[in-house]
Design an enzyme around this catalytic site. Sequence first.
Site, short mmCIF file in Angstrom:
data_model
loop_
_atom_site.label_atom_id
_atom_site.label_comp_id
_atom_site.label_asym_id
_atom_site.label_seq_id
_atom_site.Cartn_x
_atom_site.Cartn_y
_atom_site.Cartn_z
N ASP A 1 1.16 -2.41 1.07
CA ASP A 1 0.06 -3.31 0.69
C ASP A 1 -0.71 -2.68 -0.47
O ASP A 1 -0.69 -1.47 -0.67
CB ASP A 1 -0.86 -3.59 1.88
CG ASP A 1 -1.64 -2.37 2.33
OD1 ASP A 1 -0.99 -1.34 2.61
OD2 ASP A 1 -2.89 -2.43 2.40
N GLU B 1 -3.00 -0.70 4.90
CA GLU B 1 -3.75 0.54 4.68
C GLU B 1 -5.00 0.29 3.85
O GLU B 1 -6.06 0.88 4.10
CB GLU B 1 -2.85 1.57 3.98
CG GLU B 1 -3.43 2.98 3.95
CD GLU B 1 -4.38 3.23 2.78
OE1 GLU B 1 -5.13 4.22 2.84
OE2 GLU B 1 -4.38 2.43 1.81
#
Length: 446
Positions: A85, A149
């Site tokens: 991500d 994250e």
Amino acid sequence: MRELVAADLDRVRAELAELVAIPSVHDDPDHPGAPAEAAAAVTRLFAEAGVELDAHETADGSIALVGERPGAPGAPTVLLYSHYDVQPAADAAAWGSDPWTLTERGGRWYGRGTADCKGNIVMHLAALRALAAAGADAPALRVVVEGSEERGGAGLADLLARRPELFAAEVILIADCGNVEVGRPTLLTTLRGSADVDVTVATLDSPVHSGSFGGAAPDALAALIRLLDSLRDEHGRTRIDDLPAGGTWEGRPWPEADFRADAGVLDGVGLLADDAAGAAVADLVWARPAVTVTGIDCPPATGAVNAVPARAAARVNLRVPAGMDPAAAQDALVAHLERRAPAHARVEIRRDEPARPFAADVTAPAVRLLSDCLAAAYGRPTGHSGQGGSIPLCADLLAANPDAELALFGVEEPACRIHSADESVHPAEIRDIAVAEALFLAALAR
């Protein structure tokens, strides 16, 4: 290893271009299918490198990829971590090229996620391919690639709590940081935790005309500004009641000139370290708590109307150094704000989940071995440095594997401008870090 990785760089670039093209911002309504697309691409790439990953839908809706591969008998299990991500690209006009297209300029590769953290994903892949091409033994591997994250990693933390066996390892390599500059190998030895809060100030049912009511009507934005200003002293340094702020950094310093260049400080603008107390940059960034207002919700200046604001809110980010309890720091922050809440405003404070800081054991055998492999790959000694950011997963993984050794390294360095416009990575960093990781895995298997 160097020759093998160098010969693989065209493939590395193609893989990174594929991943950068996917706007995999977790929970982004503008690109709802992108995270799943990125997870599928990462799964395929690791399968091609010999590691099958399973997809786990987590508590925050993200997809965590976890897999394992057996290794040489008697060798420890190594966990390789990264995340797919990315941060939003924000204002595309601020970029020198399309943020979702890998673009080379001045010898660097530009695009969102090139460094944080898709560049570290392709680094892992390059290391695994070099290891195989060299015919070297490898230790048993666990690979973990998470999908949220940048939003705190709550999904992976929950999966770790529920399924700790998926993360069992004797050595943990977190590839989500990097060197102090291009070409200077660095192990990260400390990370700050976080203790964030959201502060909302309300004063009126709705905005009212400043000509008719201004002067007596309580101004929510002004009240919020005064409240936030209480978090800093006259030098701009963090000042929170009952929160110690006198720590010193004992490791490698961060020279002021380097910091100014790395942070892009404007000419004529002083640093917060420029004060009579003589606090060094490294003290303020790595050894002391630091408060930052990362966003404010209020009437915008563009198109502003003559009205007294009725409501304003701010996100307050509190970074906590190693050795400080983030929950206690958050308590101090909340108490400070509540104590200074103006009588003419209603103040509401919402706590975010605290994240624990981390300090590495640089004397651990595997950490020393990685340091040696980095030095071999770069041809110069490995240094130790701190980082002001937070990776809560470090403390969580060590809690689940209390005897494990953990090291932080990666392809990022200050010129990467992670989380900002024109994020980039230097391909030499991907190459050299991949060489070091391949050397480390081969040596550990022996």
